[in-house]
Design a protein around this motif. Structure first.
Motif, short mmCIF file in Angstrom:
data_model
loop_
_atom_site.label_atom_id
_atom_site.label_comp_id
_atom_site.label_asym_id
_atom_site.label_seq_id
_atom_site.Cartn_x
_atom_site.Cartn_y
_atom_site.Cartn_z
N LYS A 125 34.95 19.34 1.42
CA LYS A 125 33.64 19.80 1.90
C LYS A 125 32.64 19.68 0.77
O LYS A 125 32.95 19.99 -0.37
N SER A 126 31.44 19.25 1.11
CA SER A 126 30.39 19.09 0.10
C SER A 126 29.13 19.80 0.57
O SER A 126 28.75 19.70 1.74
N LYS A 127 28.50 20.53 -0.35
CA LYS A 127 27.24 21.20 -0.02
C LYS A 127 26.09 20.20 -0.04
O LYS A 127 25.11 20.34 0.68
N SER A 128 26.19 19.20 -0.87
CA SER A 128 25.16 18.17 -0.93
C SER A 128 25.76 16.86 -0.45
O SER A 128 26.96 16.64 -0.51
N ASN A 129 24.93 15.99 0.02
CA ASN A 129 25.40 14.69 0.53
C ASN A 129 25.46 13.64 -0.57
O ASN A 129 25.69 12.47 -0.28
N ASN A 130 25.22 14.03 -1.82
CA ASN A 130 25.23 13.05 -2.92
C ASN A 130 26.65 12.56 -3.21
O ASN A 130 26.83 11.41 -3.57
N GLU A 131 27.62 13.44 -3.10
CA GLU A 131 29.00 13.07 -3.40
C GLU A 131 29.63 12.42 -2.17
O GLU A 131 29.73 13.03 -1.12
N ILE A 132 30.05 11.18 -2.31
CA ILE A 132 30.68 10.47 -1.20
C ILE A 132 32.18 10.73 -1.19
O ILE A 132 32.77 10.93 -0.14
N TYR A 133 32.80 10.76 -2.35
CA TYR A 133 34.24 10.94 -2.44
C TYR A 133 34.60 12.16 -3.28
O TYR A 133 33.94 12.47 -4.27
N CYS A 134 35.66 12.82 -2.87
CA CYS A 134 36.22 13.96 -3.58
C CYS A 134 37.42 13.45 -4.37
O CYS A 134 38.26 12.73 -3.83
N THR A 135 37.51 13.81 -5.64
CA THR A 135 38.59 13.29 -6.49
C THR A 135 39.37 14.44 -7.13
O THR A 135 38.85 15.54 -7.29
N GLY A 136 40.61 14.13 -7.48
CA GLY A 136 41.46 15.11 -8.13
C GLY A 136 42.91 14.66 -8.10
O GLY A 136 43.21 13.48 -7.90
N ASN A 137 43.82 15.62 -8.28
CA ASN A 137 45.26 15.34 -8.28
C ASN A 137 46.01 16.45 -7.55
O ASN A 137 45.57 17.60 -7.56
N MET A 138 47.13 16.08 -6.98
CA MET A 138 48.07 17.06 -6.44
C MET A 138 49.39 16.86 -7.17
O MET A 138 49.96 15.78 -7.14
N GLU A 139 49.83 17.90 -7.88
CA GLU A 139 51.11 17.86 -8.58
C GLU A 139 52.12 18.65 -7.76
O GLU A 139 51.90 19.81 -7.45
N LEU A 140 53.20 17.99 -7.42
CA LEU A 140 54.21 18.57 -6.54
C LEU A 140 55.54 18.60 -7.28
O LEU A 140 56.03 17.56 -7.72
N ASN A 141 56.10 19.78 -7.45
CA ASN A 141 57.43 19.96 -8.07
C ASN A 141 58.26 20.77 -7.10
O ASN A 141 58.13 22.00 -7.04
N ILE A 142 59.09 20.08 -6.33
CA ILE A 142 59.89 20.78 -5.33
C ILE A 142 61.37 20.45 -5.50
O ILE A 142 61.72 19.46 -6.14
N HIS A 143 62.22 21.29 -4.92
CA HIS A 143 63.66 21.05 -4.95
C HIS A 143 64.26 21.47 -3.61
O HIS A 143 63.71 22.30 -2.90
N TYR A 144 65.38 20.84 -3.29
CA TYR A 144 66.12 21.18 -2.08
C TYR A 144 67.59 20.87 -2.33
O TYR A 144 67.94 20.14 -3.25
N THR A 145 68.46 21.42 -1.50
CA THR A 145 69.88 21.22 -1.64
C THR A 145 70.35 20.19 -0.63
O THR A 145 70.01 20.27 0.55
N LEU A 146 71.14 19.24 -1.09
CA LEU A 146 71.72 18.22 -0.23
C LEU A 146 73.21 18.45 -0.21
O LEU A 146 73.85 18.58 -1.24
N MET A 147 73.78 18.57 1.00
CA MET A 147 75.22 18.78 1.13
C MET A 147 75.86 17.56 1.78
O MET A 147 75.38 17.06 2.79
N PHE A 148 76.93 17.07 1.18
CA PHE A 148 77.65 15.93 1.76
C PHE A 148 79.11 16.07 1.52
O PHE A 148 79.57 16.92 0.80
#
Length: 148
Positions: A125-148
């Motif tokens: 969301k942008s309050k002004s129309n000057n910014e066309i694109y939003c930039t940044g990063n998403m850092e994801l550190n997840i874990h799960y258990t796999l059973m076999f």
């Protein structure tokens, strides 16, 4: 007086007192089953964010489908907003269909510890129309258990 000796009966007949051979078990079925092996899988991912600031386009950055081998991932999510005037609305959905909406202000970040993660979606969301694109990063550190 009574005799305390036990009376024994001798039988010359061999048909009643034959020793039976022990029944052999099949080697495949006599073994015990191996226990399930559990393996901890960790995912560390850094995803760049570059999407339109139009208050309408929601983009999915992480999603676990119902038929996926990933079941109930847990861990941390960090959203870093590097834009100067665009606010990111982050929607974190859990497996129980609970969801949280978090606003990440410009030039700031947000970190969440989640369990049973299903999806991460971002709306800019942008309050002004000057910014066309939003930039940044998403850092994801997840874990799960796999059973076999």
């Amino acid at each position: 007086m009574t005799c305390k000796r036990k009376k024994t009966i001798a039988c010359n007949c061999t048909c009643h007192f034959k020793k039976r051979k022990p029944i052999r078990k099949c080697p495949r079925h006599s073994r015990t089953r191996k226990p399930l092996i559990k393996k901890l899988i960790c995912i560390h991912r850094c995803v760049p964010i570059n999407q339109k600031c139009d208050d309408a386009t929601t983009q999915t950055y992480f999603c676990v489908s119902s038929d996926s081998i990933i079941k109930n991932p847990s861990g941390t999510i960090t959203i870093i907003n590097t834009n100067k005037s665009c606010t990111m609305q982050v929607t974190i959905t859990k497996s129980s269909s609970d969801h949280e909406d978090i606003d990440v202000a410009p030039n700031s970040s947000f970190t969440a510890i989640v369990d049973n993660l299903k999806s991460v979606k971002i709306l800019c969301k942008s309050k002004s129309n000057n910014e066309i694109y939003c930039t940044g990063n998403m850092e994801l550190n997840i874990h799960y258990t796999l059973m076999f």
